[in-house]
Design a protein around this motif. Structure first.
Motif, PDB file in Angstrom:
ATOM      1  N   SER A  28      52.775  37.326  49.806  1.00 58.30           N
ATOM      2  CA  SER A  28      52.151  38.224  48.837  1.00 58.30           C
ATOM      3  C   SER A  28      51.320  39.215  48.593  1.00 58.30           C
ATOM      4  O   SER A  28      50.373  39.121  49.597  1.00 58.30           O
ATOM      5  CB  SER A  28      51.673  37.590  47.830  1.00 58.30           C
ATOM      6  N   PHE A  29      50.703  40.099  47.638  1.00 56.57           N
ATOM      7  CA  PHE A  29      49.777  40.893  47.644  1.00 56.57           C
ATOM      8  C   PHE A  29      49.554  40.967  46.187  1.00 56.57           C
ATOM      9  O   PHE A  29      49.772  40.855  45.609  1.00 56.57           O
ATOM     10  CB  PHE A  29      50.592  42.304  47.869  1.00 56.57           C
ATOM     11  N   HIS A  30      47.766  40.736  46.380  1.00 51.36           N
ATOM     12  CA  HIS A  30      47.376  40.304  45.021  1.00 51.36           C
ATOM     13  C   HIS A  30      46.318  41.425  44.872  1.00 51.36           C
ATOM     14  O   HIS A  30      45.313  41.739  45.441  1.00 51.36           O
ATOM     15  CB  HIS A  30      46.637  38.848  44.761  1.00 51.36           C
ATOM     16  N   PHE A  31      45.667  41.581  43.578  1.00 55.50           N
ATOM     17  CA  PHE A  31      44.409  42.399  43.282  1.00 55.50           C
ATOM     18  C   PHE A  31      42.884  41.262  43.080  1.00 55.50           C
ATOM     19  O   PHE A  31      44.354  40.859  41.406  1.00 55.50           O
ATOM     20  CB  PHE A  31      44.684  43.762  42.216  1.00 55.50           C
ATOM     21  N   LEU A  32      42.266  41.125  42.492  1.00 57.74           N
ATOM     22  CA  LEU A  32      41.588  40.440  42.264  1.00 57.74           C
ATOM     23  C   LEU A  32      40.582  41.143  41.078  1.00 57.74           C
ATOM     24  O   LEU A  32      39.435  41.597  41.705  1.00 57.74           O
ATOM     25  CB  LEU A  32      41.276  39.614  42.869  1.00 57.74           C
ATOM     26  N   THR A  33      40.691  42.004  39.394  1.00 61.16           N
ATOM     27  CA  THR A  33      40.116  41.914  38.707  1.00 61.16           C
ATOM     28  C   THR A  33      38.984  41.593  38.010  1.00 61.16           C
ATOM     29  O   THR A  33      38.996  40.389  37.645  1.00 61.16           O
ATOM     30  CB  THR A  33      40.644  43.002  37.995  1.00 61.16           C
ATOM     31  N   GLY A  34      37.920  42.216  37.490  1.00 58.34           N
ATOM     32  CA  GLY A  34      36.834  41.734  36.835  1.00 58.34           C
ATOM     33  C   GLY A  34      35.072  42.643  36.566  1.00 58.34           C
ATOM     34  O   GLY A  34      35.636  43.138  37.801  1.00 58.34           O
ATOM     35  N   PRO A  35      34.809  42.415  35.257  1.00 52.32           N
ATOM     36  CA  PRO A  35      33.689  42.778  36.005  1.00 52.32           C
ATOM     37  C   PRO A  35      32.298  42.546  36.311  1.00 52.32           C
ATOM     38  O   PRO A  35      33.082  41.177  36.868  1.00 52.32           O
ATOM     39  CB  PRO A  35      33.181  43.137  34.475  1.00 52.32           C
ATOM     40  N   SER A  36      31.622  42.993  36.836  1.00 50.81           N
ATOM     41  CA  SER A  36      30.527  42.842  37.805  1.00 50.81           C
ATOM     42  C   SER A  36      29.956  41.639  37.064  1.00 50.81           C
ATOM     43  O   SER A  36      29.831  41.620  35.520  1.00 50.81           O
ATOM     44  CB  SER A  36      29.529  43.602  37.640  1.00 50.81           C
ATOM     45  N   SER A  38      31.823  38.648  37.141  1.00 48.96           N
ATOM     46  CA  SER A  38      32.754  37.241  36.588  1.00 48.96           C
ATOM     47  C   SER A  38      33.188  36.702  37.432  1.00 48.96           C
ATOM     48  O   SER A  38      33.776  35.549  36.574  1.00 48.96           O
ATOM     49  CB  SER A  38      33.827  38.270  36.194  1.00 48.96           C
ATOM     50  N   GLY A  39      32.987  36.659  39.080  1.00 51.00           N
ATOM     51  CA  GLY A  39      32.805  35.463  39.366  1.00 51.00           C
ATOM     52  C   GLY A  39      34.194  36.206  40.840  1.00 51.00           C
ATOM     53  O   GLY A  39      34.671  35.044  41.519  1.00 51.00           O
ATOM     54  N   LYS A  40      34.565  37.101  40.641  1.00 50.62           N
ATOM     55  CA  LYS A  40      35.277  37.609  41.732  1.00 50.62           C
ATOM     56  C   LYS A  40      35.014  37.161  43.543  1.00 50.62           C
ATOM     57  O   LYS A  40      35.473  36.317  44.123  1.00 50.62           O
ATOM     58  CB  LYS A  40      35.500  38.544  41.991  1.00 50.62           C
ATOM     59  N   THR A  41      33.660  37.655  43.730  1.00 47.13           N
ATOM     60  CA  THR A  41      33.105  37.123  45.304  1.00 47.13           C
ATOM     61  C   THR A  41      33.159  35.509  45.323  1.00 47.13           C
ATOM     62  O   THR A  41      33.174  34.746  46.147  1.00 47.13           O
ATOM     63  CB  THR A  41      32.036  38.003  45.459  1.00 47.13           C
ATOM     64  N   THR A  42      33.304  34.820  44.291  1.00 48.37           N
ATOM     65  CA  THR A  42      32.622  33.645  43.858  1.00 48.37           C
ATOM     66  C   THR A  42      34.145  32.537  44.639  1.00 48.37           C
ATOM     67  O   THR A  42      34.926  31.656  45.091  1.00 48.37           O
ATOM     68  CB  THR A  42      32.524  32.790  43.062  1.00 48.37           C
ATOM     69  N   LEU A  43      35.273  33.160  43.307  1.00 50.52           N
ATOM     70  CA  LEU A  43      36.959  33.270  44.283  1.00 50.52           C
ATOM     71  C   LEU A  43      37.091  32.981  45.535  1.00 50.52           C
ATOM     72  O   LEU A  43      37.702  32.426  45.840  1.00 50.52           O
ATOM     73  CB  LEU A  43      38.003  33.964  42.599  1.00 50.52           C
ATOM     74  N   LEU A  44      36.872  34.286  45.818  1.00 49.72           N
ATOM     75  CA  LEU A  44      37.470  34.763  47.364  1.00 49.72           C
ATOM     76  C   LEU A  44      36.501  33.535  47.509  1.00 49.72           C
ATOM     77  O   LEU A  44      37.266  33.137  48.928  1.00 49.72           O
ATOM     78  CB  LEU A  44      36.929  35.704  47.882  1.00 49.72           C
ATOM     79  N   LYS A  45      34.900  32.997  48.209  1.00 52.59           N
ATOM     80  CA  LYS A  45      34.789  32.525  49.254  1.00 52.59           C
ATOM     81  C   LYS A  45      35.298  30.979  48.951  1.00 52.59           C
ATOM     82  O   LYS A  45      35.205  30.223  49.780  1.00 52.59           O
ATOM     83  CB  LYS A  45      32.760  32.495  48.360  1.00 52.59           C
ATOM     84  N   ASN A 215      35.677  36.028  31.408  1.00 54.37           N
ATOM     85  CA  ASN A 215      35.385  34.448  30.296  1.00 54.37           C
ATOM     86  C   ASN A 215      35.763  32.923  30.856  1.00 54.37           C
ATOM     87  O   ASN A 215      35.843  32.119  30.590  1.00 54.37           O
ATOM     88  CB  ASN A 215      35.983  33.872  29.134  1.00 54.37           C
ATOM     89  N   ARG A 216      35.728  33.306  32.687  1.00 57.49           N
ATOM     90  CA  ARG A 216      35.640  32.211  33.276  1.00 57.49           C
ATOM     91  C   ARG A 216      37.223  31.850  33.677  1.00 57.49           C
ATOM     92  O   ARG A 216      37.443  30.917  34.785  1.00 57.49           O
ATOM     93  CB  ARG A 216      34.340  31.014  32.931  1.00 57.49           C
ATOM     94  N   ARG A 217      37.830  32.289  33.326  1.00 60.75           N
ATOM     95  CA  ARG A 217      39.237  32.533  33.532  1.00 60.75           C
ATOM     96  C   ARG A 217      40.522  32.506  34.223  1.00 60.75           C
ATOM     97  O   ARG A 217      39.940  34.532  33.872  1.00 60.75           O
ATOM     98  CB  ARG A 217      40.196  31.552  32.234  1.00 60.75           C
ATOM     99  N   LEU A 218      40.792  32.911  35.229  1.00 59.57           N
ATOM    100  CA  LEU A 218      42.224  33.692  35.907  1.00 59.57           C
ATOM    101  C   LEU A 218      43.561  33.891  34.899  1.00 59.57           C
ATOM    102  O   LEU A 218      44.490  32.806  34.128  1.00 59.57           O
ATOM    103  CB  LEU A 218      42.335  32.992  37.180  1.00 59.57           C
ATOM    104  N   GLN A 219      43.648  35.539  35.139  1.00 59.84           N
ATOM    105  CA  GLN A 219      44.343  35.751  33.946  1.00 59.84           C
ATOM    106  C   GLN A 219      45.135  36.861  34.235  1.00 59.84           C
ATOM    107  O   GLN A 219      45.042  37.386  35.025  1.00 59.84           O
ATOM    108  CB  GLN A 219      44.294  36.248  32.192  1.00 59.84           C
ATOM    109  N   LEU A 220      47.024  37.123  34.127  1.00 57.07           N
ATOM    110  CA  LEU A 220      47.254  38.247  34.765  1.00 57.07           C
ATOM    111  C   LEU A 220      47.375  38.941  34.184  1.00 57.07           C
ATOM    112  O   LEU A 220      47.804  39.535  32.740  1.00 57.07           O
ATOM    113  CB  LEU A 220      48.998  37.255  34.894  1.00 57.07           C
ATOM    114  N   ALA A 221      46.992  39.880  34.669  1.00 51.48           N
ATOM    115  CA  ALA A 221      46.974  41.578  33.922  1.00 51.48           C
ATOM    116  C   ALA A 221      47.673  42.435  33.578  1.00 51.48           C
ATOM    117  O   ALA A 221      48.906  42.017  33.829  1.00 51.48           O
ATOM    118  CB  ALA A 221      46.190  42.322  34.781  1.00 51.48           C
ATOM    119  N   GLY A 222      48.169  43.233  32.444  1.00 48.37           N
ATOM    120  CA  GLY A 222      49.667  43.426  31.517  1.00 48.37           C
ATOM    121  C   GLY A 222      49.462  44.724  32.331  1.00 48.37           C
ATOM    122  O   GLY A 222      49.150  45.041  33.377  1.00 48.37           O
ATOM    123  N   ALA A 223      50.214  45.037  32.203  1.00 45.22           N
ATOM    124  CA  ALA A 223      51.517  46.703  33.123  1.00 45.22           C
ATOM    125  C   ALA A 223      50.922  47.866  32.627  1.00 45.22           C
ATOM    126  O   ALA A 223      50.975  48.790  33.052  1.00 45.22           O
ATOM    127  CB  ALA A 223      53.107  46.512  32.201  1.00 45.22           C
TER     128      ALA A 223
END
Length: 225
Positions: A28-36, A38-45, A215-223
């Motif tokens: 699979s191929f994923h992009f993880l987005t969100g404002p600075s 927001s926890g992107k690096t934390t989720l990767l860790k 807001n600390r939660r993971l969502q599927l981004a829109g089209a």
């Protein structure tokens, strides 16, 4: 390969991530987005076992990380290549030696792997810079060296934290093509980025799922991306 089930992570009394559920399946191929922040690096860790959830269950290759010892986590992480945002290298070693370092740490015979390392350096376009020292590299060259080091162990999963954050558009496209090529070889890829242009550029080349932390939660981004 990596499965989050109602995972939360708190630090310093505050919750950074809450009720995260997702799966990174093979290929699979994923992009993880969100404002600075927001926890992107934390989720990767969390994905590579550098952090342990404070709630919920996180499984890496079928094993609950909360039940794994340090050696078990280290073995699991050999199957995960990480391209860090800060691209740290040992400045007294050549680029080639930095790329080969994971082989030495894992007690593999680096001499036998030199042919493969040469191919890898060619693949990322650094053959002519193999004997340079890291401080001599441009930002784009450092990112490509970091990618080579991340995949030297032929991991099943590639996690890239803002890999195009410090390079120009042309170089970001080159890095994206390398990551897409890895995905086409069967690797699972997740790229954390705030660059929506990069995501749009990828959509014509690969079937990618776009996830957003809000807001600390993971969502599927829109089209609309």
């Amino acid at each position: 390969m990596i499965e989050f089930e109602n995972v939360a992570y708190s630090y310093g009394g505050g919750e950074l991530l809450s009720d995260i559920s997702m799966q990174l399946v093979p290929g699979s191929f994923h992009f993880l987005t969100g404002p600075s922040g927001s926890g992107k690096t934390t989720l990767l860790k969390l994905c590579y076992g550098a952090l342990i959830p404070t709630a919920g269950h996180l499984r890496i290759f079928g094993e609950d990380v909360a039940m794994l010892g340090r050696d078990d986590v280290a073995m699991a992480r050999r199957k995960i290549g990480v391209v860090h945002q800060d691209c740290q290298f040992l400045d007294h070693l050549s680029v080639l030696d930095n790329v080969a370092l994971p082989l030495q740490v894992s007690d593999q015979d680096t001499a036998e792997a030199m042919a493969d390392i040469g191919e890898l350096m060619s693949w990322v376009g650094l053959t002519n810079r193999a004997h340079a020292l890291p401080p001599e590299l441009s930002g784009g060259e450092r990112q490509r060296a970091a990618l080579a080091r991340a995949v030297i162990m032929s991991p099943d999963v590639i996690l890239a934290d803002e890999p195009t954050g410090n390079v120009d558009w042309e170089m970001s496209q080159r890095l994206l093509r390398l990551l897409i090529e890895l995905n086409r070889m069967g690797k699972t890829v997740m790229i954390a980025t705030h660059d929506l242009g990069l995501i749009r550029a990828a959509k014509s080349q690969v079937q990618a799922r776009v996830l957003r932390i809000s807001n600390r939660r993971l969502q599927l981004a829109g089209a609309d991306l």
